[in-house]
Design a protein around this motif. Structure first.
Motif, short mmCIF file in Angstrom:
data_model
loop_
_atom_site.label_atom_id
_atom_site.label_comp_id
_atom_site.label_asym_id
_atom_site.label_seq_id
_atom_site.Cartn_x
_atom_site.Cartn_y
_atom_site.Cartn_z
N ALA A 93 0.82 -1.21 0.00
CA ALA A 93 0.00 0.00 0.00
C ALA A 93 0.86 1.27 0.00
O ALA A 93 0.46 2.30 0.51
CB ALA A 93 -0.96 0.03 1.19
N GLN A 94 2.05 1.16 -0.53
CA GLN A 94 2.95 2.30 -0.68
C GLN A 94 3.30 2.99 0.62
O GLN A 94 3.48 4.20 0.67
CB GLN A 94 2.38 3.31 -1.68
CG GLN A 94 2.35 2.76 -3.08
CD GLN A 94 2.78 3.79 -4.11
OE1 GLN A 94 3.39 4.79 -3.79
NE2 GLN A 94 2.47 3.53 -5.35
N LYS A 95 3.35 2.25 1.70
CA LYS A 95 3.85 2.81 2.96
C LYS A 95 5.26 2.29 3.20
O LYS A 95 5.51 1.09 3.15
CB LYS A 95 2.95 2.42 4.12
CG LYS A 95 1.61 3.12 4.11
CD LYS A 95 0.89 2.97 5.43
CE LYS A 95 0.45 1.54 5.65
NZ LYS A 95 -0.27 1.40 6.93
N LEU A 96 6.16 3.24 3.46
CA LEU A 96 7.55 2.88 3.69
C LEU A 96 7.83 2.70 5.18
O LEU A 96 7.33 3.45 6.00
CB LEU A 96 8.47 3.96 3.15
CG LEU A 96 8.68 4.02 1.64
CD1 LEU A 96 9.46 5.27 1.27
CD2 LEU A 96 9.40 2.79 1.14
#
Lengths: 108, 114
Positions: A93-96
């Motif tokens: 979910a594009q969380k780093l």
């Protein structure tokens, strides 16, 4: 324990030396990001990779998905390479999720 | 001109004051993020937005709120600032994709709460 661990935390070397910074992670990821933070604070993207190896100039990044490990190499290091190098992983979910960074100092 | 800009770059304020940090981008990206960085700690996600109508809490959202005024603008507010919110704050953007994409960071805002 942090999900992303970098080593070493601090590294000092002489100009011209070959540099290796390591990143290990404990979670399943979709990709890994190497970033450079300049002494003034700005953050620049160096690489994003999900397999194999990438090269840009004197910088090389590798990743081994099975071993959950990535390395950033700098060949022919130069004082202008002095910075904090940050490893970050995408858990989805594009969380780093970020490592704590490795502070590199290259002396002339 | 920079693709991701943040204002102000530095701010000193007092406990209890309301503060707004602003982020603008010209990259045309849908996704925007707010992070804070503390000495000895990695960057931590405060809030993120995948489009104008989508706002999500990150790992440390307590004490913060955000507003996505347009695709290009994402603001972070501290309703009542406290000293442990002293930190370096970064805005970042990324392009929409089915998987993952590179994030681009603003120059940072150094906030000091006295």
């Amino acid at each position: 324990k942090n999900e992303v661990e970098q080593s070493p935390q601090n590294l000092t070397a002489q100009e011209g030396e070959f540099i290796t910074i390591n990143c290990s992670y404990s979670v399943g990821i979709s990709a890994l990001h190497w970033l450079q933070q300049h002494p003034g604070g700005g953050i620049v993207s160096l690489f994003m990779l999900s397999s194999g190896k990438k090269k840009h100039g004197r910088l090389i990044a590798t990743i081994n998905i099975q071993e959950k490990h990535s390395s950033l190499h700098i060949t022919a290091s130069h004082p202008r390479d002095s910075a904090v190098y940050i490893c970050a992983v995408y858990k989805g979910a594009q969380k780093l999720v970020f490592g704590q960074g490795t502070r590199l100092t290259i002396n002339p | 001109d920079a693709d991701v800009t943040q204002t102000p770059r530095n701010r000193i304020t007092k406990t209890g004051k309301r503060i707004m940090l602003e982020c603008s981008q010209t990259k045309g990206h849908d996704r925007m993020y707010w992070y804070r960085q503390d000495p000895g700690l990695g960057l931590r996600l405060i809030y993120y937005s995948f489009d104008v109508k989508d706002i999500n809490k990150g790992e440390i959202s307590d004490g913060y709120s955000v507003s996505r005024q347009a695709q290009a603008k994402f603001s972070l507010s501290l309703e009542s600032a406290i000293p442990n919110q002293t930190a370096l704050y970064f805005c970042a953007t990324s392009d929409f994709s089915a998987g993952y994409s590179e994030q681009f960071f603003g120059p940072g805002t150094r906030l000091t709460v006295l």
